[in-house]
Design a protein around this motif. Structure first.
Motif, mmCIF file in Angstrom:
data_model
loop_
_atom_site.group_PDB
_atom_site.id
_atom_site.type_symbol
_atom_site.label_atom_id
_atom_site.label_comp_id
_atom_site.label_asym_id
_atom_site.label_seq_id
_atom_site.Cartn_x
_atom_site.Cartn_y
_atom_site.Cartn_z
ATOM 1 N N ARG A 137 -77.877 64.666 -13.518
ATOM 2 C CA ARG A 137 -77.628 66.032 -14.895
ATOM 3 C C ARG A 137 -76.555 66.612 -14.033
ATOM 4 N NH1 ARG A 137 -81.547 66.758 -18.501
ATOM 5 N NH2 ARG A 137 -83.242 65.540 -17.836
ATOM 6 N N PRO A 138 -76.174 67.380 -14.982
ATOM 7 C CA PRO A 138 -74.639 68.151 -14.227
ATOM 8 C C PRO A 138 -75.271 68.511 -12.861
ATOM 9 C CG PRO A 138 -75.795 69.064 -16.359
ATOM 10 C CD PRO A 138 -76.311 68.464 -15.956
ATOM 11 N N VAL A 139 -73.957 68.716 -11.633
ATOM 12 C CA VAL A 139 -74.077 69.308 -10.688
ATOM 13 C C VAL A 139 -71.896 70.269 -10.686
ATOM 14 C CG1 VAL A 139 -75.274 68.126 -9.317
ATOM 15 C CG2 VAL A 139 -73.049 67.331 -9.694
ATOM 16 N N SER A 140 -72.280 71.136 -9.784
ATOM 17 C CA SER A 140 -71.669 71.938 -9.446
ATOM 18 C C SER A 140 -69.835 70.451 -8.467
ATOM 19 C CB SER A 140 -72.051 73.615 -9.020
ATOM 20 O OG SER A 140 -72.366 74.318 -9.469
ATOM 21 N N VAL A 199 -59.593 68.850 -17.091
ATOM 22 C CA VAL A 199 -61.233 68.760 -17.088
ATOM 23 C C VAL A 199 -62.199 67.750 -16.548
ATOM 24 C CG1 VAL A 199 -63.458 69.873 -18.722
ATOM 25 C CG2 VAL A 199 -60.953 70.704 -19.041
ATOM 26 N N ARG A 200 -62.880 68.612 -15.309
ATOM 27 C CA ARG A 200 -63.707 67.320 -14.691
ATOM 28 C C ARG A 200 -65.397 67.787 -14.482
ATOM 29 N NH1 ARG A 200 -61.043 63.251 -11.466
ATOM 30 N NH2 ARG A 200 -62.766 64.039 -9.516
ATOM 31 N N GLN A 201 -66.470 67.115 -14.617
ATOM 32 C CA GLN A 201 -67.370 67.429 -14.733
ATOM 33 C C GLN A 201 -68.363 66.201 -14.006
ATOM 34 O OE1 GLN A 201 -69.927 70.349 -15.777
ATOM 35 N NE2 GLN A 201 -70.880 68.929 -13.811
ATOM 36 N N ALA A 202 -69.066 66.303 -12.848
ATOM 37 C CA ALA A 202 -69.651 65.532 -12.359
ATOM 38 C C ALA A 202 -71.450 65.761 -12.655
ATOM 39 C CB ALA A 202 -69.338 66.067 -10.055
ATOM 40 N N ARG A 236 -73.367 60.307 -7.831
ATOM 41 C CA ARG A 236 -72.979 60.916 -8.531
ATOM 42 C C ARG A 236 -72.160 59.815 -9.269
ATOM 43 N NH1 ARG A 236 -71.627 66.553 -6.314
ATOM 44 N NH2 ARG A 236 -69.936 66.705 -7.322
ATOM 45 N N VAL A 237 -71.552 60.072 -10.596
ATOM 46 C CA VAL A 237 -70.664 59.914 -11.781
ATOM 47 C C VAL A 237 -69.550 61.227 -12.095
ATOM 48 C CG1 VAL A 237 -71.833 60.319 -12.830
ATOM 49 C CG2 VAL A 237 -70.090 58.757 -13.617
#
Length: 80
Positions: free
Chosen positions: A77-80, A20-23, A12-13
């Motif tokens: 790909r984005p993950v929650s 705001v954060r997006q994994a 993960r990155v």
């Protein structure tokens, strides 16, 4: 971006901007010759589901040829 040289599929990155954060989960890691990057439709395609594409230098550094011989492409790909 030097840390990308050791990243693996499934890792993960997380990107952040202020609060705001997006994994993202890494789905593909590959190297291509530097000259092939411009024709790589999979990298520059704007259709399909959201994704993150990170590109950095890789391969042998050749000052006489203007830099590194390859590019490292990391897709996530984005993950929650």
């Amino acid at each position: 971006f030097f840390r990308l040289w050791n990243i693996k599929v499934g890792e993960r990155v997380v990107l952040s901007a202020g609060d705001v954060r997006q994994a993202y989960k890494i789905t593909k890691v590959r190297e291509v010759p530097r000259t092939d990057l411009v024709d790589d439709a999979a990298v520059f395609d704007i259709g399909g589901p959201p994704r993150l594409v990170l590109i950095t230098c890789a391969g042998e550094f050749r000052a006489d040829r203007g830099g590194y011989s390859r590019n490292l492409i990391v897709v996530a790909r984005p993950v929650s």
